[in-house]
Every structure is written in C-alpha cells, then in structure tokens.
Design an enzyme around this catalytic site. Structure first.
Site, PDB file in Angstrom:
ATOM      1  N   GLN A  43      63.039  56.271  54.076  1.00  0.00           N
ATOM      2  CA  GLN A  43      62.359  55.354  54.995  1.00  0.00           C
ATOM      3  C   GLN A  43      62.918  55.387  56.411  1.00  0.00           C
ATOM      4  O   GLN A  43      62.286  54.917  57.345  1.00  0.00           O
ATOM      5  CB  GLN A  43      62.431  53.933  54.427  1.00  0.00           C
ATOM      6  N   HIS A 140      67.073  55.573  45.334  1.00  0.00           N
ATOM      7  CA  HIS A 140      66.076  54.694  45.930  1.00  0.00           C
ATOM      8  C   HIS A 140      64.714  55.417  45.900  1.00  0.00           C
ATOM      9  O   HIS A 140      64.262  55.943  46.908  1.00  0.00           O
ATOM     10  CB  HIS A 140      66.502  54.353  47.371  1.00  0.00           C
ATOM     11  N   ASN A 185      68.233  51.341  42.720  1.00  0.00           N
ATOM     12  CA  ASN A 185      67.575  50.294  43.489  1.00  0.00           C
ATOM     13  C   ASN A 185      66.439  49.652  42.685  1.00  0.00           C
ATOM     14  O   ASN A 185      65.611  50.365  42.131  1.00  0.00           O
ATOM     15  CB  ASN A 185      67.005  50.900  44.777  1.00  0.00           C
ATOM     16  N   GLU A 186      66.389  48.347  42.642  1.00  0.00           N
ATOM     17  CA  GLU A 186      65.346  47.570  41.959  1.00  0.00           C
ATOM     18  C   GLU A 186      64.727  48.321  40.786  1.00  0.00           C
ATOM     19  O   GLU A 186      63.524  48.616  40.751  1.00  0.00           O
ATOM     20  CB  GLU A 186      64.267  47.060  42.928  1.00  0.00           C
ATOM     21  N   TYR A 326      61.950  38.607  47.390  1.00  0.00           N
ATOM     22  CA  TYR A 326      60.986  38.336  48.451  1.00  0.00           C
ATOM     23  C   TYR A 326      60.004  37.231  48.098  1.00  0.00           C
ATOM     24  O   TYR A 326      59.608  36.462  48.961  1.00  0.00           O
ATOM     25  CB  TYR A 326      60.137  39.585  48.733  1.00  0.00           C
ATOM     26  N   GLU A 393      68.274  42.700  49.375  1.00  0.00           N
ATOM     27  CA  GLU A 393      67.074  42.706  50.220  1.00  0.00           C
ATOM     28  C   GLU A 393      66.458  41.320  50.231  1.00  0.00           C
ATOM     29  O   GLU A 393      66.336  40.676  49.196  1.00  0.00           O
ATOM     30  CB  GLU A 393      66.007  43.696  49.694  1.00  0.00           C
ATOM     31  N   TRP A 434      66.312  42.779  54.772  1.00  0.00           N
ATOM     32  CA  TRP A 434      65.448  43.962  54.762  1.00  0.00           C
ATOM     33  C   TRP A 434      64.429  43.750  55.848  1.00  0.00           C
ATOM     34  O   TRP A 434      63.667  42.789  55.784  1.00  0.00           O
ATOM     35  CB  TRP A 434      64.740  44.150  53.412  1.00  0.00           C
ATOM     36  N   PHE A 450      59.336  45.247  58.389  1.00  0.00           N
ATOM     37  CA  PHE A 450      60.264  44.144  58.106  1.00  0.00           C
ATOM     38  C   PHE A 450      61.422  44.076  59.110  1.00  0.00           C
ATOM     39  O   PHE A 450      62.315  43.267  58.949  1.00  0.00           O
ATOM     40  CB  PHE A 450      60.883  44.341  56.723  1.00  0.00           C
TER      41      PHE A 450
END
Ligand SMILES: *[C@@H]1O[C@H](CO)[C@@H](O)[C@H](O)[C@H]1NC(C)=O
Ligand SMILES: *[C@@H]1O[C@H](CO)[C@@H](O)[C@H](O)[C@H]1NC(C)=O
Ligand SMILES: *[C@@H]1O[C@H](CO)[C@@H](O)[C@H](O)[C@H]1NC(C)=O
Ligand SMILES: *[C@@H]1O[C@H](CO)[C@@H](O)[C@H](O)[C@H]1NC(C)=O
Length: 500
Positions: A43, A140, A185-186, A326, A393, A434, A450
């Site tokens: 990203q 990620h 990641n997540e 989030y 995040e 984030w 973001f």
C-alpha cells in the site's frame, strides 16, 4: 458568577475523575504506552518490479480484477527518508509497517534478495536512530505469487515451513532493532475476504461469477488453520533461537468488530456465536489450544482438527494480540440452512450483520461509536486471559481533504475509549492510527483514504501534506493537549491556513 463557577467545577471534576472520555491528554496514558501510525508494504512502497521484487498474490489479484493498483502507491520505497522525517515531526513513538515477502525472498524460499534486505535495513535503522519503535508485520495479504503457483499458498501446509524460514531471515537480519513482530495481519478477515467472499487477495470463493477458483465452505477453515500453525511455528523459532538475545515479542492480529444484538433474545445468543466465530476461531487456539465448541458443532468435518502436538504448539504462542478495530455491527440471528450448498463464513456464523453505518465494507466515513472499542477490549480481557494488546489499526476513511475535522473527532473519541479500557484493567500497550499517510487502499483504491498526511497521487513526486488531523495528533503527542470539544477544534482549524 456562582453558576459559572459551578460549571467550571463540574468540568474540572469530570476531568480529574477521568469519567469523561473526551477529557484526557497524553500524560494520562501509562508510561511506555506507544502511540504510532501504520501502513503496509504493497500500500505504501510502490516499486513493485524494482530491484528484484517479484509479484505477490495482491499484484496478481488487482490485475485480474482490473482494479487500481499499488504499482507506485506512495513511492515509499524511494521516499522513506522523507517519511521518517514526517514521523519525527509528528512525534510518533512507534511506526507499524510490513515487509514484502517477495521483495526479500523473491521465490518465496531460498535466495535472499540483497537489495530488498538493504532497503528494510536502511529504513529500520533510520527509524531507530530517531527513537521510533518499529512494529513489523510479516504477512499483510501478500505472499509470493510463486508459492501460490507452486502449491496453492496458504491452502497447503508446505507454506508453514516456507513462512518460518522467511521469518527466520527477518528475525536474524532485523531483530537487533525490531522488538515487536506481528506474524499475520488481521488473520480472520484476511481469510474471510480472500477465501470465503473473494473480495480481497487472493480472491477465492465458490461463486464462479466472482472468483475463478475457490471453495467458500472449506478453504477459509483450511487457510485459518495453516495461518495459526505458521504463526506458531515462527513464534517457536523466535523463542528457541532469538528471544534470549533480542528480547522482543511475537504477536498475532485479528480484525475485531464490536457486536451488539439487534432486538430479540435470539440475537443475544447470536452475538455469542458471532464472537466465537470471529474472535474465538483464532484466539481460542492461541489461548486454549483449540477451536470453540460452537464452531466445531456447526462445521463438523470442515473444521480441521489440531493434533495434540499442534495444539500445544499454538497454545500460548502469541506474546500479544494485535487488534484491528474500525466498526461496530448489530447482529441478527439467522437460522443455519443445512442444505445450502457451500455456505460461506458468515452463513456458517448464522448471523446477519449490519454495520452501524452502511454495509460492513462501507468505504465512506465510519460511524463514531467508541463503546465498540471498549467492548472489544473488555471482551478480550475477560475471555482470553487479559493478554497484552496493541491496537494496530484504528481510523476512518474519508475523501481526500485536508480539513478532515471528522477524522479528529473519530480519533479523539477512540483514543479516549482506549484510555477508559486501560482504567478498567485492559492490558492495552499501544495504539496505531491507520494510516500514517493516504495509501493505496485494500477496498477503495485511491477513492477513500485514511491518512493523517495527504498524498497527491496525481503528482509524480507524490507530495505529502499534513492534514488537520496530523496537526491534531502531533499536538496531542507533543503538547499533551487534545483540543477539547468543538471550540478547540475550531481554533485548531482557524490556525490551519490551507485553502482546501
Ligand atoms: C466445495 O467443497 C464441497 C465439499 O467438498 C463440495 O461439495 C462443493 O461442491 C465444493 N464447491 C465448489 C464450488 O467446488
Ligand atoms: C497535485 O499534483 C498535481 C500535478 O503536479 C497538481 O496539478 C495539483 O495542483 C496537486 N494538487 C494538490 C492538492 O496539491
Ligand atoms: C508532555 O508530557 C510529557 C510527559 O509527561 C513531558 O515530558 C512533556 O514535557 C510535556 N509537554 C508539554 C509541552 O507540556
Ligand atoms: C492558534 O494560534 C495561536 C496564535 O499563534 C496560538 O496561541 C494558539 O495556541 C493556537 N491554537 C491551536 C489550537 O493551535
């Protein structure tokens, strides 16, 4: 006069009792609590085919779907020095980023790319020289396409060995400076998005109108299993080979929705089920060595079984839990239809979710519901033995504007929620916005972003400009102030001499 005095007294009383989540400053957080911001390799870096990097499944996915891509992104690969200066100016204690596996080890295993290695060494050393703690994510969304072609990536247990060898290189080469490792990641939402819904890389699902391959009823659970085992294997390696010398810690991260029942008593039970599926799927094995009973009952033979040895490997393999938070969702119970072919993850969960604003993957500004952050932290504290937590995040997407006052309101509310949770006993140790700057986004490309810093994606130099939120975060970190209420934000805004 008396009236004014009593108003002032009430204000001060609220401030000192800490009950009001809007009244706080940096100094209220425990010593050593880290405030940072985050990004990830694909990203931010760009330079996708430079200096020996090979494609990851993320490159392949965006090209196959004809989407905007991260080929240049923020050009962080070339602009990292400038970005570290911005981090210093902002006053960050910590920075979270990820390493591109296929930049470091282009074939997924074996040969280490010297230029990739040098890039990450330079970046990490620069961060550390400015007193900024690197928090490094190893995975990620971006395993090497090479491994996907060779054996199916996360669907094959062979990836456990390759991931561990990749982690070994990272620990060995960067571990003198990096003390915080996040393996995956997540992991839960990566698996759901990538192997059940097919909306994110590598884009697998049962529907052939959306995905060219995949099976939404079986693959998510196989991939989830292999992610847990790969994490545990890397974590064991760290303990055996590096921890005594380097003194760091290795964690695992999950996407954490705040759940609330819609109306009926059934919905309350559905909330328990939703928590078992979304959190327990990963945190159950990490804390207790096995999947939750609700999942075993619903999934039967589709849920892989841990051998005794694997169970022992996975249990207690995470030194901390990374929380990606989030959104909140209201939960309505939905009866599981056994006959349905290829149920996906959310069908298996037996709930319908409605986020507090628009749909779950809403790209527009997120609702400000800080109770959801508190609920997530409370649930993890109560159900999984109060582990150390890093909020890796949190933030809100918006159109790219510089006067992003709603983002300040969002962050101010959520940082306040984290403080409340700490006061109630949560073991939270860090918080990352984030994102540090506008990035190529997973779901929205360059349409919504973001960032605390604006990035001009039409400018070949990808110029960065601080948004109002960057000024706010910086003032919070450096001056111990939060610019309380609308008046404070108005003042901050009036000092901000930007035309757009
Ligand atoms: C997914 O796997 C199940 C169980 O093996 C099978 O019945 C189903 O046909 C598969 N679906 C697809 C799209 O391959
Ligand atoms: C972004 O860059 C383009 C091209 O250099 C320029 O024309 C435009 O004014 C810039 N936008 C902003 C907001 O700075
Ligand atoms: C903010 O608080 C920190 C820690 O208590 C202190 O070192 C620093 O000097 C304070 N900054 C200002 C501007 O008051
Ligand atoms: C705005 O600028 C004035 C004058 O420089 C300064 O006194 C004040 O602290 C600033 N306020 C904020 C919120 O930055």
């Amino acid at each position: 006069m008396n009236q004014i005095l009593s108003v002032v007294t009430i204000f001060l009383a609220l401030a000192s009792s800490g009950k009001c989540s809007n009244v706080y400053s940096r100094k209220d957080f425990p010593k050593g609590f880290a405030f940072g911001a985050a990004a990830s390799a694909y990203q931010w870096e760009g330079a996708v085919d430079e200096d020996g990097r090979t494609p990851s499944v993320w490159d392949t996915f965006v090209h196959s779907r004809n989407q905007a891509n991260g080929e240049i992104a923020c050009d962080g690969y070339h602009k990292y020095k400038e970005d570290v200066q911005l981090m210093v100016q902002t006053g960050l204690n910590a920075y979270r980023f990820s390493i591109s596996w296929s930049r470091l080890i282009p074939n997924g295993r074996g040969h280490v790319n010297p230029k990739g290695l040098q890039f990450y060494k330079n970046f990490i050393e620069l961060l550390v020289s400015h007193g900024i703690q690197p928090h490094v994510t190893l995975y990620h969304y971006d395993h090497p396409q090479y491994l996907d072609n060779e054996y199916g990536g996360w669907l094959n247990r062979r990836i456990i060995e390759d991931f561990t060898a990749y982690a070994d290189v990272c620990f060995r080469e960067f571990g003198n400076h990096v003390k915080f490792w996040n393996t995956i990641n997540e992991a839960n939402i990566y698996t759901i998005g990538g192997y059940s819904d097919g909306l994110t890389p590598p884009g697998h699902c049962s529907s052939r109108s959306i995905c060219s391959s995949g099976n939404s009823s079986t693959e998510p659970y196989i991939v989830g299993h292999n992610l847990l085992l790969a994490h545990a294997s890397a974590s064991r390696l760290y303990k055996q080979k590096y921890k005594d010398i380097q003194g760091g810690s290795v964690g695992f991260s999950v996407f954490a929705l705040g759940f609330t029942p819609t109306s009926s008593a059934n919905d309350l039970i559905a909330v328990q089920r939703a928590k078992a599926f979304l959190f327990g799927w990963m945190l159950g094995p990490l804390t207790y060595g096995d999947y939750p009973d609700e999942m075993k009952r619903t999934l039967g033979s589709r849920l892989p079984v841990f051998t005794e040895e694997e169970s022992a490997l996975v249990k207690d393999s995470s030194d901390f839990i990374g929380v990606i938070h989030y959104l909140a969702a209201s939960v309505t119970s939905v009866t599981h239809v056994k006959s349905q072919s290829d149920p996906g993850f959310f069908t298996d969960m037996g709930v319908s979710l409605k986020s507090m604003k628009l749909c779950l993957f809403s790209l527009d500004q997120y609702a400000i519901v800080p109770w959801a952050m508190e609920a997530v932290l409370e649930y993890i504290k109560e159900s999984y033995g109060n582990p150390p937590i890093y909020i890796l995040e949190n933030g809100t997407p918006m159109k790219q504007i510089l006067k992003d006052t709603p983002r300040i309101e969002f962050l101010q509310a959520y940082i306040g929620a984290v403080l409340n949770s700490i006061r109630k006993g949560s073991n939270a140790r860090g918080y990352f916005v984030w994102s540090f700057m506008d990035l190529y986004e997973l779901l929205s490309g360059y349409d919504y972003s973001f960032g605390l810093y604006y990035v001009n994606f039409s400018d070949p130099h990808r110029k960065r400009i601080p948004k109002l939120s960057a000024h706010w975060y910086s003032a919070f970190l450096k001056d111990n102030t939060t610019f309380l209420g609308s008046q404070g934000i108005a003042q901050l805004q009036s000092n901000f001499s930007s035309p757009y």
